[in-house]
Design a protein around this motif. Structure first.
Motif, mmCIF file in Angstrom:
data_model
loop_
_atom_site.group_PDB
_atom_site.id
_atom_site.type_symbol
_atom_site.label_atom_id
_atom_site.label_comp_id
_atom_site.label_asym_id
_atom_site.label_seq_id
_atom_site.Cartn_x
_atom_site.Cartn_y
_atom_site.Cartn_z
ATOM 1 N N UNK A 7 -4.991 -5.138 18.717
ATOM 2 C CA UNK A 7 -4.397 -6.297 19.374
ATOM 3 C C UNK A 7 -5.479 -7.229 19.912
ATOM 4 N N UNK A 8 -6.320 -7.744 19.015
ATOM 5 C CA UNK A 8 -7.376 -8.659 19.474
ATOM 6 C C UNK A 8 -6.822 -10.005 19.936
ATOM 7 N N UNK A 9 -5.527 -10.210 19.752
ATOM 8 C CA UNK A 9 -4.904 -11.491 20.059
ATOM 9 C C UNK A 9 -4.787 -11.730 21.557
ATOM 10 N N UNK A 10 -5.003 -10.676 22.332
ATOM 11 C CA UNK A 10 -5.056 -10.831 23.783
ATOM 12 C C UNK A 10 -6.298 -11.639 24.148
ATOM 13 N N UNK A 91 -2.842 -18.899 13.864
ATOM 14 C CA UNK A 91 -4.144 -18.279 14.138
ATOM 15 C C UNK A 91 -4.073 -16.767 14.194
ATOM 16 N N UNK A 92 -3.102 -16.247 14.929
ATOM 17 C CA UNK A 92 -3.017 -14.788 15.058
ATOM 18 C C UNK A 92 -2.603 -14.136 13.748
ATOM 19 N N UNK A 93 -1.681 -14.753 13.019
ATOM 20 C CA UNK A 93 -1.271 -14.176 11.738
ATOM 21 C C UNK A 93 -2.396 -14.256 10.700
ATOM 22 N N UNK A 94 -3.199 -15.299 10.749
ATOM 23 C CA UNK A 94 -4.354 -15.399 9.840
ATOM 24 C C UNK A 94 -5.364 -14.299 10.152
ATOM 25 N N UNK A 95 -5.659 -14.125 11.426
ATOM 26 C CA UNK A 95 -6.614 -13.095 11.832
ATOM 27 C C UNK A 95 -6.092 -11.695 11.505
ATOM 28 N N UNK A 96 -4.783 -11.511 11.563
ATOM 29 C CA UNK A 96 -4.183 -10.204 11.264
ATOM 30 C C UNK A 96 -4.410 -9.788 9.814
ATOM 31 N N UNK A 139 -0.410 -4.581 8.841
ATOM 32 C CA UNK A 139 0.973 -4.695 9.314
ATOM 33 C C UNK A 139 1.022 -4.525 10.837
ATOM 34 N N UNK A 140 0.282 -3.537 11.356
ATOM 35 C CA UNK A 140 0.241 -3.332 12.811
ATOM 36 C C UNK A 140 -0.330 -4.564 13.512
ATOM 37 N N UNK A 141 -1.394 -5.129 12.952
ATOM 38 C CA UNK A 141 -1.970 -6.349 13.520
ATOM 39 C C UNK A 141 -0.973 -7.506 13.450
ATOM 40 N N UNK A 142 -0.261 -7.609 12.341
ATOM 41 C CA UNK A 142 0.716 -8.692 12.179
ATOM 42 C C UNK A 142 1.834 -8.583 13.205
ATOM 43 N N UNK A 143 2.278 -7.348 13.461
ATOM 44 C CA UNK A 143 3.319 -7.167 14.475
ATOM 45 C C UNK A 143 2.804 -7.623 15.844
ATOM 46 N N UNK A 144 1.605 -7.198 16.187
ATOM 47 C CA UNK A 144 1.045 -7.594 17.481
ATOM 48 C C UNK A 144 0.794 -9.096 17.542
ATOM 49 N N UNK A 145 0.381 -9.690 16.425
ATOM 50 C CA UNK A 145 0.186 -11.144 16.381
ATOM 51 C C UNK A 145 1.503 -11.861 16.665
ATOM 52 N N UNK A 146 2.559 -11.411 16.012
ATOM 53 C CA UNK A 146 3.881 -11.992 16.217
ATOM 54 C C UNK A 146 4.351 -11.791 17.652
#
Length: 183
Positions: A7-10, A91-96, A139-146
């Motif tokens: 969850x780097x999106x924090x 941004x978050x979905x791209x990084x995911x 997928x886990x990153x994408x969920x957290x990005x969303x």
């Protein structure tokens, strides 16, 4: 450490995340091109016997990204009570999608043509499993990005995420199929 991996999106969102994510998608496209592999859906990774032109590898990444962003952004606008910023979602979905770089690296070790069980070696199975782990991580990153960018949490967020991911996968697969030379 776990938060930075899943969850780097924090810590990182918006324009910086988008720039890093786009750089990652370009890198995945280049690695796929040189490794004769490609991404033809949000979750799909395949080898091509003869490879594809570079423009198709790059176009796949753009199509997959757009097909991912649209349903998640729309869901965020519909289901979130917060103000949703397009730059944060993109941004978050791209990084995911970052783990797809590592998935593309596994493609260098996979054979282009598996015609039967005799072609499936322990090495092929190991590389396929490693690639699968990277897809799960994405997928886990994408969920957290969303969840972070749309401020949607709880059991509803999982259901919404799954529906959006299915829409993204189906639309990306269809749109990417239009790119390929038909014989």
């Amino acid at each position: 450490m776990r938060t930075k991996l899943f969850n780097p999106f924090i810590y990182l969102a918006g324009g910086k995340a988008l720039a890093l994510g786009i750089a990652g998608m370009i890198m995945a496209a280049l690695l796929g091109f040189f490794g004769h592999s490609h991404f033809n859906g949000v979750l799909d990774f395949h080898k091509f016997r003869d490879g594809l032109p570079l423009y198709i590898s790059l176009a796949e990444q753009a199509i997959i990204f757009l097909c991912t962003v649209v349903p998640f952004y729309v869901a965020g606008r519909v289901f979130s009570t917060s103000q949703i910023r397009l730059v944060d979602v993109t941004g978050t979905l791209a990084l995911a999608r970052g783990p797809m770089i590592l998935t593309a690296v596994t493609g260098f070790g996979l054979p282009a043509d598996i015609r039967g069980l005799a072609d499936i070696t322990a090495g092929v199975i190991a590389l396929a499993l490693v690639g699968f782990v990277f897809v799960i991580w994405m997928v886990a990153l994408s969920y957290n990005a969303f969840s972070v960018s749309c401020n949607i949490k709880g059991s509803n967020s999982v259901s919404i995420f799954i529906v959006c991911l299915l829409i993204a996968e189906i639309s990306a697969f269809y749109c990417c199929s239009l790119l390929y030379p038909h014989s």
